[in-house]
Design a protein around this motif. Structure first.
Motif, short mmCIF file in Angstrom:
data_model
loop_
_atom_site.label_atom_id
_atom_site.label_comp_id
_atom_site.label_asym_id
_atom_site.label_seq_id
_atom_site.Cartn_x
_atom_site.Cartn_y
_atom_site.Cartn_z
N ALA A 224 0.84 -1.20 0.00
CA ALA A 224 0.00 0.00 0.00
C ALA A 224 0.87 1.25 0.00
CB ALA A 224 -0.92 0.01 1.21
N THR A 225 0.37 2.30 -0.60
CA THR A 225 1.08 3.59 -0.65
C THR A 225 0.27 4.71 -0.01
OG1 THR A 225 0.20 4.02 -2.87
CG2 THR A 225 2.38 2.96 -2.72
N THR A 226 -0.89 4.37 0.54
CA THR A 226 -1.72 5.36 1.23
C THR A 226 -2.36 4.72 2.46
OG1 THR A 226 -3.73 4.85 -0.03
CG2 THR A 226 -2.28 6.58 -0.92
N VAL A 227 -2.77 5.57 3.39
CA VAL A 227 -3.57 5.14 4.53
C VAL A 227 -4.81 6.02 4.58
CG1 VAL A 227 -1.68 4.23 5.92
CG2 VAL A 227 -2.25 6.65 6.07
N THR A 228 -5.87 5.48 5.14
CA THR A 228 -7.11 6.24 5.28
C THR A 228 -7.44 6.38 6.75
OG1 THR A 228 -7.93 5.38 3.17
CG2 THR A 228 -9.54 6.36 4.66
N THR A 229 -7.70 7.60 7.18
CA THR A 229 -7.99 7.85 8.57
C THR A 229 -9.43 7.47 8.91
OG1 THR A 229 -8.83 10.10 8.26
CG2 THR A 229 -6.44 9.83 8.43
N ARG A 230 -9.73 7.49 10.18
CA ARG A 230 -11.09 7.18 10.64
C ARG A 230 -12.12 8.12 10.01
NH1 ARG A 230 -11.70 8.80 16.59
NH2 ARG A 230 -11.58 10.80 15.51
N ASN A 231 -11.72 9.37 9.77
CA ASN A 231 -12.64 10.36 9.19
C ASN A 231 -12.65 10.37 7.68
OD1 ASN A 231 -13.38 11.15 11.77
ND2 ASN A 231 -11.93 12.86 11.84
N GLY A 232 -11.91 9.41 7.07
CA GLY A 232 -11.96 9.27 5.63
C GLY A 232 -10.91 10.03 4.85
#
Length: 375
Positions: A224-232
């Motif tokens: 993966a090259t990105t992460v997504t936070t709880r708020n999107g």
């Protein structure tokens, strides 16, 4: 009559200092002093974050912030047992007990100090590596990981996350560094907003980005090259570092009774820093439920109280020294040449980079700590 054991479990920022203090005054004709520790060296925690980043100080810190226990006991009056403790047991109908180790060995105790510290995530989790060479290899793996990355995301704007970002910025002026924090400002609300806003200003001036009132769960998936936070919110990331803070390492205490830990997993203590309902077991450092921010700078107070009380008990007296805590204070390094500080006295005193750099950032208290431990 055979000698009894005074045992200190945990050789970190409180345990090692308690062992050294006891070695100066414990009656060696009646008591053995034993330090039981998972690792074969003391790790000076304020320097550990810098050790995870490739800096000009790496060699110096490996040689000086990882401190042998060889000279810990004054006059050699004590022994070190390296091993993993799997249980703390009490003798039936007695106050004494025994530590059982993973290798099958046992260490009896008449008096016990439990100073097992915190369990960490991210780079600080390498503290669990028992031998020094393996520990150094684990730290190098983090240095290599940071060197290869372009986008680094740190979860948690507590002292570890903040200081890690500053060390990374010193070494890598052009990498993208983002800190995600679950509150509206860095640290926690135990500190005043003037400090927390000062942190935002000082770190942002070095192009360190913040995402507040948000969080990231789990690890970066393979490839993966990105992460997504709880708020999107989507954030580019080559490396995701958990710096959420430590959790009390108190599992060993659970079998001593259902009421020895509070709802947060911390050890319930009395005013003498004894474990609740026990007269011969003391608790020090991160795992106590005393209402204070857990910092190694506070633990000389724990050392003084516990040492005094154990000496009194071993001489047939009663504990007399009560722990009364102290004011909150923090010095945060933002790399070697910047930082911010706060002292919770008077109206709340703020310190700028000049004092913080002079007091902490350059040496991280390494020289002082080595002296205190006899190194």
């Amino acid at each position: 009559m055979s000698k009894q054991n005074v045992v200190v479990l945990g050789g970190g920022g409180s345990g090692a200092h308690i062992a050294r203090a006891l070695s100066a005054k414990l009656d060696q004709s009646r008591f053995n002093l034993v330090l039981v520790t998972l690792a074969d060296r003391y790790v000076h925690m304020p320097a550990l974050v810098r050790l995870t980043v490739d800096t000009p100080d790496t060699k110096y810190l490996e040689e000086n912030a990882l401190i042998s226990y060889d000279h810990l006991f004054i006059g050699g009056k004590g022994t070190v047992k390296v091993g993993k403790v799997v249980s703390i047991d009490r003798d039936e109908g007695q106050s004494s007990g025994v530590l059982k180790l993973e290798d099958g060995d046992t260490v009896p105790y008449a008096f016990l100090v439990v100073a097992t510290g915190s369990k960490w995530e991210g780079p600080l989790s390498e503290l669990n590596v028992s031998n020094t060479e393996g520990f150094k290899a684990s730290l190098k793996a983090w240095r290599d990981k940071f060197a290869k990355a372009n986008d680094i995301v740190i979860v948690g704007a507590g002292p570890v996350g903040l200081e890690l970002s500053g060390e990374l910025r010193d070494t890598y002026p052009s990498k993208n560094i983002t800190i995600v924090h679950n509150q509206e400002l860095p640290l926690s609300d135990i500190y005043p907003d003037k400090l927390r806003k000062g942190i935002v200003k000082g770190w942002a001036a070095r192009n360190i980005q913040f995402v507040f009132s948000d969080s990231i769960e789990g690890d970066l998936a393979d490839g993966a090259t990105t992460v997504t936070t709880r708020n999107g919110k989507t954030i580019t990331a080559d490396v995701l570092v958990s710096a959420r803070g430590g959790r009390p390492n108190t599992e060993l205490l659970q079998r001593l009774g259902s009421d020895v830990l509070d709802e947060n997993g911390r050890a319930r203590i009395d005013q003498y820093l004894r474990l609740a309902n026990f007269t011969n077991i003391f608790v020090a450092g991160d795992i106590t439920n005393y209402k204070e921010v857990k910092q190694v700078a506070k633990y000389p107070g724990h050392v003084s109280v516990i040492t005094s009380n154990i000496l009194s008990l071993t001489n047939g007296g009663q504990p007399k020294s009560a722990y009364k805590g102290t004011f909150e204070a923090v010095l945060l390094s933002n790399g070697k040449a910047s930082g911010i500080g706060y002292l919770g006295k008077l109206w709340g005193l703020m310190f700028g980079k000049t004092l913080v750099v002079m007091a902490k950032s350059k040496d991280l208290f390494v020289s002082r700590t080595r002296g205190l431990l006899g190194a």
